[in-house]
Scaffold this motif. Structure first.
Motif, PDB file in Angstrom:
ATOM      1  N   ALA A  77       0.834  -1.209   0.000  1.00  0.00           N
ATOM      2  CA  ALA A  77       0.000   0.000   0.000  1.00  0.00           C
ATOM      3  C   ALA A  77       0.866   1.256   0.000  1.00  0.00           C
ATOM      4  O   ALA A  77       0.532   2.262  -0.613  1.00  0.00           O
ATOM      5  N   LYS A  78       1.995   1.180   0.705  1.00  0.00           N
ATOM      6  CA  LYS A  78       2.883   2.344   0.789  1.00  0.00           C
ATOM      7  C   LYS A  78       3.915   2.352  -0.339  1.00  0.00           C
ATOM      8  O   LYS A  78       4.753   3.242  -0.413  1.00  0.00           O
ATOM      9  N   GLN A  79       3.879   1.331  -1.190  1.00  0.00           N
ATOM     10  CA  GLN A  79       4.898   1.151  -2.235  1.00  0.00           C
ATOM     11  C   GLN A  79       6.304   1.168  -1.626  1.00  0.00           C
ATOM     12  O   GLN A  79       7.235   1.729  -2.198  1.00  0.00           O
ATOM     13  N   ASP A  80       6.413   0.530  -0.467  1.00  0.00           N
ATOM     14  CA  ASP A  80       7.684   0.434   0.249  1.00  0.00           C
ATOM     15  C   ASP A  80       8.401  -0.820  -0.239  1.00  0.00           C
ATOM     16  O   ASP A  80       8.281  -1.903   0.341  1.00  0.00           O
ATOM     17  N   TYR A  81       9.145  -0.651  -1.345  1.00  0.00           N
ATOM     18  CA  TYR A  81       9.749  -1.808  -2.000  1.00  0.00           C
ATOM     19  C   TYR A  81      10.822  -2.459  -1.150  1.00  0.00           C
ATOM     20  O   TYR A  81      10.981  -3.677  -1.166  1.00  0.00           O
ATOM     21  N   ALA A  82      11.537  -1.641  -0.392  1.00  0.00           N
ATOM     22  CA  ALA A  82      12.594  -2.194   0.462  1.00  0.00           C
ATOM     23  C   ALA A  82      12.008  -3.198   1.449  1.00  0.00           C
ATOM     24  O   ALA A  82      12.538  -4.302   1.634  1.00  0.00           O
ATOM     25  N   THR A  83      10.900  -2.826   2.062  1.00  0.00           N
ATOM     26  CA  THR A  83      10.257  -3.728   3.033  1.00  0.00           C
ATOM     27  C   THR A  83       9.697  -4.955   2.330  1.00  0.00           C
ATOM     28  O   THR A  83       9.813  -6.076   2.834  1.00  0.00           O
ATOM     29  N   MET A  84       9.106  -4.726   1.150  1.00  0.00           N
ATOM     30  CA  MET A  84       8.556  -5.865   0.397  1.00  0.00           C
ATOM     31  C   MET A  84       9.643  -6.891   0.113  1.00  0.00           C
ATOM     32  O   MET A  84       9.444  -8.092   0.268  1.00  0.00           O
ATOM     33  N   ILE A  85      10.826  -6.389  -0.281  1.00  0.00           N
ATOM     34  CA  ILE A  85      11.929  -7.298  -0.589  1.00  0.00           C
ATOM     35  C   ILE A  85      12.428  -7.978   0.674  1.00  0.00           C
ATOM     36  O   ILE A  85      12.691  -9.177   0.693  1.00  0.00           O
ATOM     37  N   ALA A  86      12.511  -7.213   1.740  1.00  0.00           N
ATOM     38  CA  ALA A  86      12.989  -7.772   3.009  1.00  0.00           C
ATOM     39  C   ALA A  86      12.065  -8.869   3.536  1.00  0.00           C
ATOM     40  O   ALA A  86      12.509  -9.751   4.260  1.00  0.00           O
TER      41      ALA A  86
END
Lengths: 229, 278
Positions: A77-86
């Motif tokens: 939802a936040k387009q937080d790709y770093a977290t998605m990858i983590a």
């Protein structure tokens, strides 16, 4: 006590699904019920192992998967790709664990319900014989490769949609067989939790015995579905 | 081999078997033999060959792979000595079956290969392939593990030097244990958690999968010389703790022998030397 536990855990998981729906949160994954009682695979796999394996290990994968998926949907939802990858590791571990064990419970059945591959599906029996010469040869190769897994993992009979052939493969930890490009037909868990209480360090003995509770009807159904897909 | 020896003198001998630590008396004898022979190159070579042969047959260094290869170190305490934290049955299986299997398979994998120090084997283990990686690692890791534990009554506390290093890196023992416990709990599948000395000389914590350890070149995580390791393979705790790995981890601290760990730190890791476990 162990035999009643399965019905209790089913009720609990149903209640929690309802509760989370009521709270407006869609439950992402749920612990499937065991198709038989905890003691049903005796003497091959004892009820203590089945109780822990289903009620603790698989349940933990489901819980941890749901926690990771919730964090993933926030991150998306936040387009937080770093977290998605983590989060990918947690999804691989726990999603894989959930997938693998869900297949595993269906792959097994009580001794009295077991039929030979030839009775379950002559096509499958023919394919095994064509590939390995005989069912025994197949089991021997499967067991050798699976016993040799270092650490935790799974041995698999898989279907290769490209070559239209059966293959034996092994995966580390909870990596799902899809990571090897195969459709899972039959998986045998060789994490120590799958056998240690009963077989201790004797993994080869567990592998020798487990064939007595392999549900070839289920394996055959997956084979048919894989061929059509 | 003979041409190496023909290179002359003590240098040739140490090139041939650098890991052999010859007792002082024998070393002196070697020098006197080479010195007393006349300066004829042929008789110098002969002297070195003879001496090397004598020393070779004398010494069966435990660190190197000699004729009989590695052996199973006895448990320094009774199987039930770590109760109630680690149960007797687990200790029997862990030592006599699992540890022993790594030893047997390591010796098999090393057959026909030149003698090597166990710690050198660790360094090259990942390159050497699965048989040596898994069994060489398994043998080293378990040797360290059983030696660093002991009855709870003798657990003791870290030496002043080790305590200082813990405080410097983590702030306190409790904070170190917190970080260690998290690493041990988080290790997915089989593996180990480690406390060790980094190349910068500081204590740190890491974890490795399966039977890898931080001595292995190319291993996951922080490079370090481990002084303390915790086995989180399920066989290490399942009989007593089942799926409750965090409970096993917390309880295990009661059987850590701080004298052994301090020794590992002061005599080896703090000096940049891998701990010798056999």
């Amino acid at each position: 006590m162990f035999r009643q536990g399965n019905k209790l855990s089913t009720s609990i998981s149903r209640l929690s699904t309802l509760a989370s729906r009521a709270a407006g949160v869609r439950a992402k994954s749920t612990l499937p019920s065991l198709p038989y009682d905890f003691g049903a695979l005796e003497p091959v796999v004892n009820s203590e192992i089945m109780t822990l394996h289903h009620g603790k290990h698989h349940a933990t994968y489901v819980n941890n998967l749901n926690a990771a998926l919730e964090k993933m949907s926030d991150a998306m939802a936040k387009q937080d790709y770093a977290t998605m990858i983590a989060l990918q590791g947690a999804i691989q571990f726990n999603g894989g664990g959930h997938l693998n064990h869900s297949i595993f419970w269906q792959n097994l059945c009580p001794v009295k319900d077991v039929v030979a591959p030839s009775e379950a599906n002559p096509e499958l029996a023919k394919a095994i014989e064509g590939q390995w010469g005989s069912l025994d040869n197949f089991k021997t190769e499967f067991n050798t490769k699976t016993a040799a897994i270092q650490g935790s993992g799974w041995g698999w009979l898989g279907y290769n949609k490209q070559s239209k052939k059966l293959e034996i493969a092994t995966c580390a930890n909870q990596d799902p067989l899809v990571m090897k490009g195969l459709v899972p037909l039959l998986g045998i868990d060789v994490w120590e939790h799958a056998y240690y209480l009963q077989y201790k360090n004797a993994r080869p003995e567990y592998l020798k015995q487990i064939w007595q509770v392999v549900n070839w009807k289920d394996v055959a159904a997956r084979y048919e579905a894989a061929k059509k897909a | 081999m003979l041409s190496l020896l023909a290179a002359g003198g003590a240098e040739a001998f140490s090139a041939f078997a650098p890991s052999l630590s010859a007792p002082k008396s024998l070393r002196l004898r070697q020098e006197s033999v080479t010195m007393s022979s006349n300066d004829n190159p042929m008789s110098r070579r002969a002297a070195v060959v003879v001496t090397a042969g004598l020393l070779g047959s004398f010494l069966a260094p435990k660190e190197s792979k000699a004729e009989g290869a590695f052996s199973l170190p006895a448990l320094p305490y009774d199987y039930k000595s770590l109760e109630p934290y680690i149960d007797e049955e687990t200790m029997k299986l862990h030592h006599d079956k699992h540890f022993n299997a790594y030893l047997t398979n390591l010796n098999k994998a090393l057959e026909g290969k030149p003698a090597a120090k166990l710690t050198d084997i660790q360094k090259e283990a990942i390159k050497a392939g699965p048989a040596i990686r898994n069994n060489g690692g398994g043998y080293y890791n378990h040797a360290l593990f059983f030696k660093e534990m002991g009855p709870a009554a003798n657990s003791g506390k870290p030496s002043a030097a080790l305590q200082k290093a813990i405080d410097a890196s983590f702030g306190s023992m409790d904070k170190m244990k917190e970080e260690f416990n998290a690493a041990a709990a988080k290790r997915f599948g089989s593996g180990w958690a480690w406390l060790g000395v980094t190349p910068e000389g500081k204590l740190a914590i890491t974890s490795t999968p399966n039977q890898d350890n931080p001595l292995m070149e190319g291993c996951e995580g922080q490079k370090m010389i481990p002084v303390l390791g915790l086995d989180v393979w399920e066989h290490a705790y399942y009989l007593k703790y089942q799926n409750r790995r965090p409970e096993y981890i917390t309880n295990w601290w009661s059987v850590v022998n701080w004298e052994a760990v301090s020794n590992n730190y002061e005599k080896f890791a703090a000096k940049g030397i891998p701990v010798e476990v056999v």
